[in-house]
Design an enzyme around this catalytic site. Structure first.
Site, PDB file in Angstrom:
ATOM      1  N   ASP A  13       0.815  -1.231   0.000  1.00  0.00           N
ATOM      2  CA  ASP A  13       0.000   0.000   0.000  1.00  0.00           C
ATOM      3  C   ASP A  13       0.840   1.269   0.000  1.00  0.00           C
ATOM      4  OD1 ASP A  13      -2.249  -1.697   0.224  1.00  0.00           O
ATOM      5  OD2 ASP A  13      -1.856  -1.867   2.366  1.00  0.00           O
ATOM      6  N   HIS A  43      -4.422  -2.991  -5.924  1.00  0.00           N
ATOM      7  CA  HIS A  43      -3.785  -1.804  -6.495  1.00  0.00           C
ATOM      8  C   HIS A  43      -4.857  -0.807  -6.904  1.00  0.00           C
ATOM      9  CE1 HIS A  43       0.192  -4.073  -7.561  1.00  0.00           C
ATOM     10  NE2 HIS A  43       0.025  -3.865  -6.278  1.00  0.00           N
ATOM     11  N   THR A  44      -4.862   0.331  -6.236  1.00  0.00           N
ATOM     12  CA  THR A  44      -5.857   1.357  -6.537  1.00  0.00           C
ATOM     13  C   THR A  44      -5.321   2.274  -7.620  1.00  0.00           C
ATOM     14  OG1 THR A  44      -6.491   1.243  -4.224  1.00  0.00           O
ATOM     15  CG2 THR A  44      -7.369   3.093  -5.493  1.00  0.00           C
ATOM     16  N   THR A 251      -8.200  -4.553  -0.372  1.00  0.00           N
ATOM     17  CA  THR A 251      -8.733  -5.894  -0.604  1.00  0.00           C
ATOM     18  C   THR A 251      -9.773  -6.265   0.441  1.00  0.00           C
ATOM     19  OG1 THR A 251      -6.669  -6.582  -1.643  1.00  0.00           O
ATOM     20  CG2 THR A 251      -8.078  -8.347  -0.830  1.00  0.00           C
TER      21      THR A 251
END
Ligand code: IMP
Ligand code: MG
Length: 336
Positions: A13, A43-44, A251
């Site tokens: 993150d 993964h944003t 997640t």
């Protein structure tokens, strides 16, 4: 072959997804490769003004680049197929661009059921650990055995070394998790079940002498999700950091524990990975709350403002790492 590798230097993150997304957009890559982990990763990515959270699929699909899930990964076939579908619904041609190494391992229902019972580590309960356990005890199931994955399967060697579609290949290797969660370098047993360093990329068919850049990604503070106690200080502003920084698991939605940046961990992670380009993300979050602190050599340092902290870090890092090209302090990934 030319390869650039993106690795996390803390506990996941750190914003690797955003860095990889930006590099894939600007670069000349023929492939983006995911080389470790499974759908424990989140993964944003913001693409064309829309927010996407990918778990399995490399960010190349957003830029028309062939995207490989390498042999070092573990795959939940059902979740992967759903992820492809969701991306396609938003006009991202994930199915056309995705390739899966036929010898990547898969996460079975049995793995999921086992991981669901975990209480000790605080896993993402995505079956990651049991799948790697079975891989290494040579009882695993591989992608080549799953009919639903057949259309995506490749032989990694042919794809990278005997590929007539490309004159030469240039690969962006997108790591998952981070150094503090690495099975060898992390705080065992509070780690994930894969390697999260450059070594893991190399194991996916990336020769060491093809590596051009190693992009290390960190945050200006640290976060961790899992069972161990991570917040070793009571700081009122940690709640604000969590809120402003959106520090909830991509997640699992769990609340991330917060701590100040550890310069020692950063240095170790940069050394072991051979980082030559460093991105320190989320500077905007500390700017918002107006508190700037950091651990170095076990002492807690406090700075008057961001500029002082950035200057301290920049000069310490430049002195320590003569091979370093640059450090980017970023609140805005567009700057990369
Ligand atoms: P596992 O990888 O699901 O087995 O979880 C092991 C540890 O790694 C737990 O503390 C998880 O919260 C952490 N972890 C795994 N993947 C990620 C990630 O992508 N970001 C942050 N933490 C993660
Ligand atoms: Mg994440």
């Amino acid at each position: 072959m030319i390869a650039d590798i993106v690795v996390g230097l803390q506990f996941g993150d750190e914003g690797k997804g955003k860095v990889a997304h930006q590099l894939a957009k600007n670069g000349n890559y023929t492939h983006v490769l995911r080389f470790n982990g499974g759908c424990n990763a989140g993964h944003t990515i913001y693409h064309d003004g829309k927010k996407f959270v990918t778990h399995h699929i490399p960010c190349g699909v957003f830029h028309g680049i062939r995207s490989v899930i390498g042999p070092g990964c573990v795959i939940d076939a059902k979740k992967l197929l759903k992820e492809i579908e969701e991306l396609e619904e938003h006009g991202i041609p994930a199915g056309d661009l995705l390739r899966i190494s036929s010898n990547a391992h898969v996460i079975t229902d049995f793995h999921l059921a086992q991981d669901a019972r975990d209480e000790d580590i605080g896993t993402t309960k995505t079956g990651n650990g049991p799948a790697y356990r079975d891989k290494h005890s040579r009882k695993g199931v591989r992608a080549m055995e799953i009919p639903e994955l057949e259309q995506y399967l490749i032989d990694t060697y042919s794809e990278f070394y005997q590929n007539e579609d490309f004159e030469s290949v240039e690969i962006l290797c997108e790591g998952a998790q981070g150094f503090g969660l690495d099975i060898d370098w992390g705080d065992y047993p509070y780690v994930t079940s894969s390697s999260c360093t450059v070594a893991a990329a190399v194991q996916n068919g990336i020769p060491h002498n093809s590596i051009r850049d190693v992009w290390g990604v960190a945050k200006i503070y640290e976060t961790y999700v899992g069972a161990k106690k991570f917040e070793n200080l009571e700081e009122d502003c940690f709640a604000d950091i969590r809120e402003f920084g959106g520090e909830y698991g991509a997640t699992t939605g769990r609340s991330r524990q917060i701590s100040w940046l550890s310069y020692d961990l950063l240095k170790t992670a940069m050394t072991v990975n051979g980082v030559n380009k460093l991105v320190v993300n989320k500077v905007d979050v500390l700017e918002k709350i107006g508190v700037w602190k950091m651990f170095a050599d076990v002492s807690l340092y406090e700075f008057n403002d961001g500029e002082h902290m950035e200057n301290w870090l920049r000069s310490a890092i430049e002195e320590e790492f003569s091979n370093l090209d640059f450090v980017i302090f970023s609140g805005d990934p567009e700057r990369i």
